[in-house]
Design a protein around this motif. Sequence first.
Motif, PDB file in Angstrom:
ATOM      1  N   UNK A  36     -38.400 -36.391  51.503  1.00 12.15           N
ATOM      2  CA  UNK A  36     -39.053 -35.139  51.517  1.00 12.15           C
ATOM      3  C   UNK A  36     -38.490 -33.828  51.747  1.00 12.15           C
ATOM      4  N   UNK A  37     -37.435 -33.839  52.847  1.00 11.31           N
ATOM      5  CA  UNK A  37     -36.396 -32.850  52.974  1.00 11.31           C
ATOM      6  C   UNK A  37     -35.400 -32.608  52.146  1.00 11.31           C
ATOM      7  N   UNK A  38     -35.028 -33.334  51.315  1.00 13.21           N
ATOM      8  CA  UNK A  38     -34.268 -33.245  50.125  1.00 13.21           C
ATOM      9  C   UNK A  38     -34.839 -32.394  48.912  1.00 13.21           C
ATOM     10  N   UNK A  39     -36.294 -32.857  48.992  1.00 13.72           N
ATOM     11  CA  UNK A  39     -37.092 -32.400  47.729  1.00 13.72           C
ATOM     12  C   UNK A  39     -37.467 -30.920  47.947  1.00 13.72           C
ATOM     13  N   UNK A  40     -37.746 -30.630  49.497  1.00 12.45           N
ATOM     14  CA  UNK A  40     -38.019 -29.235  49.745  1.00 12.45           C
ATOM     15  C   UNK A  40     -36.808 -28.212  49.787  1.00 12.45           C
ATOM     16  N   UNK A  41     -35.622 -28.804  50.027  1.00 11.24           N
ATOM     17  CA  UNK A  41     -34.561 -27.758  50.080  1.00 11.24           C
ATOM     18  C   UNK A  41     -34.074 -27.621  48.286  1.00 11.24           C
ATOM     19  N   UNK A  42     -34.590 -28.465  47.543  1.00  8.37           N
ATOM     20  CA  UNK A  42     -34.490 -28.211  46.140  1.00  8.37           C
ATOM     21  C   UNK A  42     -33.328 -29.066  45.650  1.00  8.37           C
ATOM     22  N   UNK A  43     -32.830 -30.184  46.464  1.00  8.57           N
ATOM     23  CA  UNK A  43     -31.737 -31.149  45.863  1.00  8.57           C
ATOM     24  C   UNK A  43     -32.274 -32.156  45.013  1.00  8.57           C
ATOM     25  N   UNK A  44     -33.604 -32.206  45.132  1.00  7.09           N
ATOM     26  CA  UNK A  44     -34.221 -33.358  44.263  1.00  7.09           C
ATOM     27  C   UNK A  44     -35.429 -32.724  43.414  1.00  7.09           C
ATOM     28  N   UNK A  45     -35.840 -33.049  42.285  1.00  6.59           N
ATOM     29  CA  UNK A  45     -34.984 -34.119  41.310  1.00  6.59           C
ATOM     30  C   UNK A  45     -33.782 -33.559  40.679  1.00  6.59           C
ATOM     31  N   UNK A  46     -32.934 -34.538  40.053  1.00  7.11           N
ATOM     32  CA  UNK A  46     -31.727 -33.975  39.521  1.00  7.11           C
ATOM     33  C   UNK A  46     -31.627 -34.886  38.209  1.00  7.11           C
ATOM     34  N   UNK A  47     -30.957 -34.580  37.213  1.00  5.18           N
ATOM     35  CA  UNK A  47     -30.596 -35.226  35.918  1.00  5.18           C
ATOM     36  C   UNK A  47     -30.130 -36.709  36.360  1.00  5.18           C
ATOM     37  N   UNK A  48     -30.909 -37.619  35.772  1.00  6.38           N
ATOM     38  CA  UNK A  48     -30.581 -38.935  35.844  1.00  6.38           C
ATOM     39  C   UNK A  48     -30.922 -39.550  37.241  1.00  6.38           C
ATOM     40  N   UNK A  49     -31.931 -38.907  37.922  1.00  3.25           N
ATOM     41  CA  UNK A  49     -32.392 -39.533  39.254  1.00  3.25           C
ATOM     42  C   UNK A  49     -33.505 -40.583  38.947  1.00  3.25           C
ATOM     43  N   UNK A  50     -33.082 -41.752  39.455  1.00  2.72           N
ATOM     44  CA  UNK A  50     -34.064 -43.005  39.259  1.00  2.72           C
ATOM     45  C   UNK A  50     -34.634 -43.183  40.659  1.00  2.72           C
ATOM     46  N   UNK A  51     -36.299 -43.364  40.812  1.00  4.80           N
ATOM     47  CA  UNK A  51     -36.788 -43.260  42.094  1.00  4.80           C
ATOM     48  C   UNK A  51     -36.606 -44.811  42.400  1.00  4.80           C
ATOM     49  N   UNK A  52     -36.828 -45.672  41.365  1.00  5.44           N
ATOM     50  CA  UNK A  52     -36.639 -46.892  41.545  1.00  5.44           C
ATOM     51  C   UNK A  52     -35.493 -47.765  42.233  1.00  5.44           C
TER      52      UNK A  52
END
Length: 333
Positions: free
Chosen positions: A201-217
């Motif tokens: 959640x912290x990574x998402x809130x600072x704008x680091x996620x999502x990025x191209x090629x990101x696979x949540x699985x």
Amino acid sequence: MSAGWEPDVLGRPFEQLTLPLGRDNEGDVVATLVRLEPPKLAGLTGPLRDVDVLYLHGWSDYFFQVELARFWASLGARFHALDLRKYGRSLGPGQTPGFVTTFDTYDDDIAAALEAMGHALDRKPSHRRLVMMAHSTGGLTATLWASRHQDRLAALVLNSPWLELQLGTLGRQALSPLVQMRARVDPMGAHPVVDLGFYTRAQTEVGALPVRGYRREWRPERGFPTHPAWLAAVVEAHRRVSAGVDVGCPTLVLLSTKSTNPFAWNAEMTGSDSVLIVDDIARAAVRIGRDVTIARIDGGIHDLFLSRPAPREHAYRTLERWLTQGAVVRSRG
């Protein structure tokens, strides 16, 4: 045999190479090497034009940090990242994510990667300098590997390395007999879930996620389940670091300036390490070699290169200064 270099999920110009590692009780085991070549001019004139980089990811993770790869390539380095066995690109159907019973297992993954990079361990060191960079659990793996291969690395860069258990040295020592006993009687048993998803959640809130090629699985919000035999391997690796090792090369350890309680969400998680106790890691870092630089990044999260723009830029500039003005450049023969 590998089928050769193929387009990667990150898109061009990234490529990937599958590295077969044999079989275990869960089937075929592979590691996956990802590469990015430097721009032509940087590759000819950059300060790291004779450097090959191998990056190791952390627990419940895989390589997706395009910006980090481009940073190294902009300095002229050939960048490579390794998805270790049973992680990310290397995770096969029915396999237990990230499971090993000793961190020495990864020697085979790293050896296969280095051979593909032109740094085979059964040959004399290449004329090109080898730099290893690693994050979190990967930092623990890299530290132990480097201590057993002291003639191979020109430098080691550790981004929030997991060098000590979050309970501290005394807590680890007290817990170790129980961990080892359960690993013997119930190696694949279940552990309580301790990752509540706040770090993602912290990574998402600072704008680091999502990025191209990101696979949540490949990088689930609450992490992969852990098992007693794996935890025993971690505790043993921490014991070895605590006893003192020597990585045999200049080392940069990058850490946030503070940690945050990981069990309740608060806004400080977007500017601190909510995974490790950074002061304990700083103390452990002085036991891994004789030439260790510790740099603290104010406002950094656990993966410093996924922090908010200001601390992320601070981390990049700190790394660049250390690489281009310090022992790494001076080591060029």
